[in-house]
Design a protein around this motif. Structure first.
Motif, short mmCIF file in Angstrom:
data_model
loop_
_atom_site.label_atom_id
_atom_site.label_comp_id
_atom_site.label_asym_id
_atom_site.label_seq_id
_atom_site.Cartn_x
_atom_site.Cartn_y
_atom_site.Cartn_z
N CYS A 150 0.81 -1.23 0.00
CA CYS A 150 0.00 0.00 0.00
C CYS A 150 0.84 1.28 0.00
O CYS A 150 1.96 1.29 0.52
CB CYS A 150 -0.87 0.04 1.24
N TRP A 152 0.92 5.74 0.81
CA TRP A 152 0.69 6.54 2.01
C TRP A 152 -0.35 7.63 1.83
O TRP A 152 -0.67 8.33 2.79
CB TRP A 152 2.01 7.21 2.44
N LYS A 176 1.42 -4.94 3.67
CA LYS A 176 2.63 -4.14 3.90
C LYS A 176 2.23 -2.69 3.70
O LYS A 176 2.16 -2.20 2.58
CB LYS A 176 3.72 -4.55 2.91
N GLU A 179 5.77 2.71 4.66
CA GLU A 179 6.64 3.04 5.80
C GLU A 179 6.30 4.42 6.37
O GLU A 179 6.61 4.72 7.52
CB GLU A 179 8.12 2.99 5.37
N GLU A 231 3.59 3.65 -7.11
CA GLU A 231 4.21 4.20 -8.32
C GLU A 231 4.38 3.14 -9.40
O GLU A 231 4.65 1.97 -9.11
CB GLU A 231 5.58 4.76 -7.97
N THR A 234 7.65 1.20 -9.13
CA THR A 234 7.60 0.16 -8.09
C THR A 234 6.81 -1.03 -8.63
O THR A 234 7.17 -2.19 -8.38
CB THR A 234 6.93 0.70 -6.81
N LEU A 253 -1.65 2.17 -10.31
CA LEU A 253 -0.35 2.85 -10.37
C LEU A 253 -0.50 4.36 -10.56
O LEU A 253 -1.53 4.93 -10.29
CB LEU A 253 0.50 2.22 -11.48
N CYS A 286 -3.72 10.01 -6.68
CA CYS A 286 -3.36 9.45 -7.99
C CYS A 286 -4.29 9.96 -9.08
O CYS A 286 -3.90 10.07 -10.24
CB CYS A 286 -3.40 7.94 -7.93
N GLU A 388 4.88 12.39 -13.23
CA GLU A 388 3.97 12.57 -12.10
C GLU A 388 4.72 13.28 -10.97
O GLU A 388 5.75 12.79 -10.50
CB GLU A 388 3.47 11.21 -11.62
P1 NAD Z 1 5.60 3.72 -3.84
O1 NAD Z 1 5.51 2.92 -5.08
O2 NAD Z 1 6.86 4.44 -3.55
O3 NAD Z 1 5.36 2.79 -2.55
C1 NAD Z 1 4.17 2.04 -2.41
C2 NAD Z 1 4.46 0.84 -1.53
O4 NAD Z 1 5.35 -0.04 -2.20
C3 NAD Z 1 5.10 1.18 -0.19
O5 NAD Z 1 4.50 0.38 0.79
C4 NAD Z 1 6.55 0.80 -0.43
O6 NAD Z 1 7.23 0.45 0.76
C5 NAD Z 1 6.40 -0.41 -1.33
N1 NAD Z 1 7.57 -0.73 -2.16
C6 NAD Z 1 8.47 0.14 -2.69
N2 NAD Z 1 9.38 -0.54 -3.43
C7 NAD Z 1 9.05 -1.86 -3.36
C8 NAD Z 1 9.61 -3.06 -3.91
N3 NAD Z 1 10.68 -3.04 -4.69
N4 NAD Z 1 9.00 -4.23 -3.62
C9 NAD Z 1 7.90 -4.27 -2.84
N5 NAD Z 1 7.33 -3.18 -2.29
C10 NAD Z 1 7.89 -1.98 -2.55
O7 NAD Z 1 4.35 4.71 -3.86
P2 NAD Z 1 3.99 5.84 -2.80
O8 NAD Z 1 5.01 6.93 -2.92
O9 NAD Z 1 3.74 5.21 -1.48
O10 NAD Z 1 2.58 6.36 -3.35
C11 NAD Z 1 2.45 7.31 -4.36
C12 NAD Z 1 2.22 6.65 -5.70
O11 NAD Z 1 1.07 5.82 -5.62
C13 NAD Z 1 1.93 7.63 -6.82
O12 NAD Z 1 2.60 7.20 -7.98
C14 NAD Z 1 0.42 7.49 -7.02
O13 NAD Z 1 -0.05 7.87 -8.29
C15 NAD Z 1 0.22 6.06 -6.75
N6 NAD Z 1 -1.17 5.79 -6.39
C16 NAD Z 1 -1.99 5.18 -7.29
C17 NAD Z 1 -3.32 4.95 -6.99
C18 NAD Z 1 -4.25 4.30 -7.97
O14 NAD Z 1 -5.34 3.92 -7.56
N7 NAD Z 1 -3.90 4.16 -9.22
C19 NAD Z 1 -3.82 5.36 -5.74
C20 NAD Z 1 -2.96 5.99 -4.85
C21 NAD Z 1 -1.63 6.19 -5.18
#
Ligand code: NAD
Length: 484
Positions: A150, A152, A176, A179, A231, A234, A253, A286, A388
Motif C-alpha cells: 500500500c 501513504w 505491507k 513506511e 508508483e 515500483t 499505479l 493518484c 507525475e
Molecule cells: P511507492 O511505489 O513508492 O510505494 C508504495 C508501496 O510499495 C510502499 O508500501 C513501499 O514500501 C512499497 N515498495 C516500494 N518498493 C518496493 C519493492 N521493490 N518491492 C515491494 N514493495 C515496494 O508509492 P507511494 O510513494 O507510497 O505512493 C504514491 C504513488 O502511488 C503515486 O505514484 C500514485 O499515483 C500512486 N497511487 C496510485 C493509486 C491508484 O489507484 N492508481 C492510488 C494511490 C496512489
C-alpha cells in the motif's frame, strides 16, 4: 511515544529494529515502527496459509459476511481513534479524513460483504456425444494468500479497498503498509481481534520496499497473488518479483491526468472542480489533475479564476478551522516536488501563483509544506508536464478543438483518469470514448460508486477492482462438469 508493531497470527510482534514515524505537519517523530525482517514476513505468510486451511477456509460465506460487517461497525465505533491515527500520520485536514478516509475504510468491508453474498456464477447444460447431457457450473474459490502492498496518500482507504474484497472472497492477507503511514493498518489488527476474526486472516508487516518487508513479501513463494497501489516504477519491480511462480498481480499505479475545460462549461463549477482535483490532499491523489487544458476563448479568464481559487485555500494544521491544504508526506517528497518547482521556473514557465515553500510558524514550522502552484507557458515536452509530481500543482495550457484536446490528453505514458468540463452532451461522450483512461469524470471529480470498475489504462495499472470486478482478481473460477 507510540510503537507500531507487526500483526502476525492475531498477535502484535515487536522486532526491536525500529524506524521513526513522523507527523508531516510538524516534522516531529510520533512513533517507532518495528521493521519486519524476512523471518517475520515468513511467519505472517505461514500464519495466513494456516488460516486459509483452518477456521476461515471452512467458514460459510454468511458467517464470513457477518464478521466483515462487524469489522466495519468496529471501525465506526473507533472512528475517533482511526481519525486521530490517520491525521497524525498524514497531516491531512481532519475534515478531509473524517469525510473521506475513515468512512470509506469502513464502507470497503460492507460493500464487498454485500457483493460476495449476492454474486451469481454461471451454469450450462450441454448435450454429450453419447446422447446424454452434462451440467457444467462454476465454483468461485479464493485465490489464497494475498500480498497487499500500500501507499501513504490514503492509507486506510486504499488498504481496505483491497483487504475488504480479499477477505470477502475467503482469502487471507499479509499487508505491507507504507513506511510513512503505519498507524491505521496496525489499528485494524486490534479491530480484527475485537470482532473475533480467526488469527492469521489479517496480518501486517512493517518496513520499506527493496531489501525489506515489501520485497520479502512480494518474493515469498507462499503468496498466491499480489495487489499493489503505488508508483508505476515500483509496480515494475513487483511484477518482476511476481513472475517467479507466475503469480497474478492487480496494480493501481501512477497518473498524469488531464483536466479538460471547454468554453461551454459551467465556468464556476469547472473552476471549483479543477481546484479540487489539483489541490485536494495537497495534490497527493493518484486521480488528481496536474495537466489542465482550457479552450482558448476562456483561457485567460479561467487561469485568473483558478489562481484566485487556489489562493483562497487555507494551509495549516489538520485541526485548524477552514483548513483545506495540509503538508506533503515527507521531507524527501517535498524535495522531489520542489525540484519540479525549480525546474518549471528554469524552463521559463510563468508562475501564476505559488512556486515555493511557505514560511510556516509555531508547531507547523518544521512541517513539509509547499505552496499550491499554477504554471502556464511550458512546452508539452517538459518533464513538469510528462512526469507525475504528486504535489499541489498544475500546468494550464490552451487548446482549440476537440481533436486537439484528445491528442493532448492522450500524449502520456499514463492512463488513469480524466475530468472533462462541458455542457455539450456530444462533446462529453466523445471525450469519454476517445481519452485512453480507466476513469473519465464528466462535470465532476472523485465521485465514486464502489460497485463500479476502478483502475488505470496504459502504465497506470493492470486489471480493475471495484464491485464484481474485484472478484475477478480475488477468486479463481473452477469449472465443474457433471455427466448426468
Ligand atoms: P511507492 O511505489 O513508492 O510505494 C508504495 C508501496 O510499495 C510502499 O508500501 C513501499 O514500501 C512499497 N515498495 C516500494 N518498493 C518496493 C519493492 N521493490 N518491492 C515491494 N514493495 C515496494 O508509492 P507511494 O510513494 O507510497 O505512493 C504514491 C504513488 O502511488 C503515486 O505514484 C500514485 O499515483 C500512486 N497511487 C496510485 C493509486 C491508484 O489507484 N492508481 C492510488 C494511490 C496512489
Amino acid at each position: 511515544m507510540n510503537e507500531f508493531l507487526n500483526f502476525i497470527d492475531g498477535r502484535f510482534v515487536a522486532t526491536g529494529k525500529t524506524f521513526d514515524d513522523r507527523n508531516p505537519a510538524t516534522g516531529r517523530v510520533i512513533g517507532l515502527v518495528h521493521e519486519a525482517g524476512a523471518a517475520e514476513v515468513d511467519a505472517a505468510v505461514q500464519a495466513a496459509r494456516r488460516a486459509l486451511k483452518g477456521d476461515w477456509g471452512r467458514m460459510p460465506v454468511v458467517k464470513r459476511v457477518e464478521l466483515l460487517y462487524a469489522v466495519a461497525d468496529e471501525i465506526n465505533r473507533r472512528f475517533d481513534d482511526f481519525l486521530a491515527a490517520e491525521v497524525a500520520d498524514t497531516g491531512k485536514p481532519r475534515s478531509l479524513a473524517s469525510h473521506v478516509d475513515i468512512p470509506r475504510g469502513a464502507a470497503n468491508f460492507k460493500v464487498f460483504a454485500d457483493i460476495v453474498k449476492n454474486v451469481p456464477t454461471e451454469s450450462f447444460e450441454m448435450a454429450t456425444p453419447d446422447g446424454g447431457t452434462a451440467l457444467s457450473y462454476a465454483l468461485r474459490t479464493p485465490l489464497g494468500v494475498v500480498g497487499v502492498v500500500c501507499p501513504w496518500n490514503l492509507p486506510l482507504l486504499l488498504m481496505t479497498w483491497k483487504v475488504g474484497p480479499a477477505l470477502a472472497c475467503g482469502n487471507t492477507v499479509v499487508v505491507k503498509p507504507s513506511e510513512e503511514t503505519p498507524a491505521t493498518a496496525t489499528l485494524l489488527g486490534e479491530v480484527m481481534n475485537a470482532v473475533g476474526m480467526p488469527p492469521g486472516v489479517y496480518n501486517v508487516v512493517h518496513g520499506f520496499g527493496p531489501n525489506s518487508a515489501g520485497e520479502f513479501l512480494t518474493r515469498h513463494p507462499g503468496v498466491n497473488g499480489i495487489t499493489f497501489t503505488g508508483e508505476t516504477r515500483t509496480g515494475e519491480a513487483i511484477m518482476a518479483a511476481a513472475a517467479k511462480g507466475v503469480r497474478p498481480v492487480s496494480f493501481e499505479l501512477g497518473g498524469k491526468n488531464a483536466g479538460i475545460v471547454f468554453a461551454d462549461a459551467d465556468f464556476d463549477k469547472a473552476v471549483a472542480g479543477i481546484t479540487r482535483s489539483a489541490f485536494e490532499n495537497c495534490g497527493q491523489v493518484c486521480l488528481g489533475t496536474e495537466r489542465v487544458y482550457v479552450q482558448r476563448p476562456i483561457f485567460d479568464r479561467f487561469v485568473a479564476a483558478l489562481k484566485a481559487s487556489a489562493e483562497k485555500l487555507k494551509m495549516g494544521l489538520p485541526h485548524e478551522p477552514g483548513v483545506g491544504l495540509g503538508p506533503l508526506i515527507s521531507a524527501e517528497h517535498r524535495r522531489k516536488v520542489l525540484s519540479y518547482y525549480d525546474r518549471a521556473r528554469a524552463e521559463g514557465a510563468t508562475v501564476v501563483t505559488g512556486g515555493g515553500a511557505p514560511a510556516m510558524t509555531g508547531e507547523a514550522a518544521d512541517g513539509y509544506w509547499v505552496q499550491p502552484t499554477i504554471w502556464t507557458g511550458l512546452p508539452e515536452t517538459s518533464a513538469v508536464i510528462r512526469e507525475e509530481i504528486f504535489g499541489p500543482c498544475c500546468h494550464v495550457a490552451p487548446f482549440d478543438t476537440v481533436e486537439e484536446a484528445v491528442a493532448l490528453a492522450n500524449d502520456t505514458e499514463y492512463g488513469l483518469a480524466t475530468t472533462v468540463w462541458t455542457q455539450n452532451l456530444s462533446t462529453a461522450h466523445r471525450m469519454a470514448r476517445e481519452i485512453e483512461v480507466g476513469l473519465c469524470w464528466i462535470n465532476s471529480w472523485f465521485l465514486r460508486d464502489l460497485r463500479t470498475a476502478f483502475g488505470g489504462a496504459k502504465a497506470s495499472g493492470i486489471g480493475r477492482e471495484g464491485g464484481v470486478h474485484s472478484l475477478e482478481f480475488y477468486t479463481e473460477l473452477r469449472n465443474v462438469m457433471v455427466k448426468l
